[in-house]
Design an enzyme around this catalytic site. Structure first.
Site, PDB file in Angstrom:
ATOM      1  N   GLU A 122      -6.282  11.294   3.803  1.00 48.36           N
ATOM      2  CA  GLU A 122      -5.008  11.501   3.109  1.00 48.36           C
ATOM      3  C   GLU A 122      -4.091  12.474   3.860  1.00 48.36           C
ATOM      4  OE1 GLU A 122      -5.251  12.428  -1.013  1.00 48.36           O
ATOM      5  OE2 GLU A 122      -6.571  10.754  -1.502  1.00 48.36           O
ATOM      6  N   GLU A 227     -12.363   6.720  -2.334  1.00 50.86           N
ATOM      7  CA  GLU A 227     -12.269   7.388  -3.631  1.00 50.86           C
ATOM      8  C   GLU A 227     -11.642   6.413  -4.605  1.00 50.86           C
ATOM      9  OE1 GLU A 227     -10.144  11.124  -3.729  1.00 50.86           O
ATOM     10  OE2 GLU A 227     -10.787  11.629  -1.701  1.00 50.86           O
TER      11      GLU A 227
END
Length: 392
Positions: A122, A227
């Site tokens: 990210e 995730e």
């Protein structure tokens, strides 16, 4: 090839497995990050996670800086695959100051299990906020991938992990800004959040808006989920089951790890017995268990004057066995069966071809299932499709 009736010596048949980017012969492993409350060791937390979900075959592990040594409890987990991310400032990586550590880290990585490593998961917000540029991130990724390649370890997989929000048109972002290039990436994984809680949004609908699967396939890379979190607690058990089925049946995901981490109570499953059982069913595979299912259709290639093709979507239902193509003249006789090939794990499409046929003639085809659990006996057959060869 096994001919049961030698009526047409020229007839031939082959069975071809059409694999999606993730290996369809390997079941998608479902796992999680490890909820580690204050005062618990990682091994204690892992034992508690295994008690909730069953033995987790894959773990999501985070390092806020350099990755830990392979003796660290978070990485010293024989028998389990690992999705591990670590973070360095991209400009630091480009100085070469981390080369020696990372080169040694990759060289010492285990070779008895899959390790999906990711540099700076990210990165989008950090780049937005000026921590480093997208160009520096791409260049740092390329440098690290080169160090990983020096280890010559086939169980190391370079894995990008970005927000699926980046794919939402409302984000204003372009995923290619962060992409180091196909030569430096083995797997494309996404962090999947933001389900519409007002609609109990399905994974198919969510992916249609944020098409992580299609982006990965466009680059010829396996798709994965590093995730995933669902904060609709009332509908979460049903949503988790639907998500897991989509990941296995549609995406053939390389792995899926739920974000079950301390500090994010909206996502962690502690105390939610229904959601725990739903994820346990995915981890164990019991969610997907059932008799093998096979659906056959004509094509995708149209018949020629001497050949036909038919395809079968095979869901082994957690069983192991073999499939074989079978076809025959619709008027009777001329039966031919192809060689058997192993099928297990995720659903896959098996395509059958038969050549050397007579023109303008009707033939029928199907797939057969031979069960390993019953010693290799024939236990199921698909529906039959009829096709007519073209005129000469």
């Amino acid at each position: 090839m096994r001919r049961l009736v030698a009526a047409v010596a020229a007839a031939t048949m082959v069975v071809v497995g059409l694999q999606t980017p993730a290996s369809a012969s390997t079941p998608t492993p479902f796992g999680s990050s490890v909820h580690q409350p204050s005062g618990q060791t990682f091994n204690q937390a892992l034992a508690a996670a295994d008690a909730r979900y069953g033995t987790l075959p894959i773990l999501r592990v985070f390092y806020p800086g350099a990755p830990g040594a392979w003796t660290d409890a978070k990485l010293n987990t024989p028998g389990r695959s690992t999705v591990v991310s670590f973070k360095y400032d991209a400009d630091v990586i480009l100085t070469g100051s981390a080369d020696d550590y990372l080169r040694t880290w990759f060289a010492n990585a285990p070779r008895d299990r899959d390790i999906y490593w990711s540099y700076f998961h990210e990165p989008e917000d950090d780049i937005r906020d000026g921590a480093f540029t997208a160009a520096a991130y791409r260049a740092a990724w390329q440098r690290i991938a080169g160090l990983a390649d020096q280890a010559n370890n086939s169980r190391l997989f370079a894995t990008t992990i970005w927000m699926d929000w980046t794919l939402d048109p409302k984000s204003g972002r372009n995923w290619r800004d962060y992409y180091p290039g196909a030569a430096y990436v083995d797997v494309m994984a996404w962090d999947v959040y933001g389900f519409d809680v007002t609609k109990s949004e399905t994974m198919a609908a969510h992916n249609a808006l944020r098409p992580g699967l299609e982006v990965a396939r466009s680059e010829g890379k396996p798709y994965a989920v590093a995730e995933i979190g669902v904060d609709d607690h009332a509908n979460r058990p049903a949503m988790l089951r639907e998500i897991a089925r989509w990941m296995r049946n549609t995406a053939d995901a390389r792995f899926v790890t739920y974000f079950d981490a301390t500090g994010w109570p909206q996502y962690d499953l502690i105390g939610d017995s229904g959601s725990i059982q739903a994820w346990r069913d995915a981890v164990s595979g019991s969610l997907f268990a059932g008799p093998p299912a096979m659906t056959t259709s004509a094509g995708p290639a149209a018949p020629t004057s001497t050949s036909i093709q038919w395809s079968t979507r095979v869901d082994p239902g957690q069983a192991t066995g073999w499939v074989s193509c079978a076809s025959w003249l619709a008027a009777g006789g001329d039966f031919l069966e192809g060689p058997r090939r192993s099928v297990s794990g995720n659903p896959e499409t098996v395509t059958c071809d038969r050549a050397g046929l007579a023109p303008n003639t009707a033939y029928q085809g199907r797939l057969k299932w031979w069960s390993a659990q019953t010693g290799g006996t024939l236990t199921a057959t698909s529906n039959i499709v009829t096709q007519v060869t073209a005129a000469a």
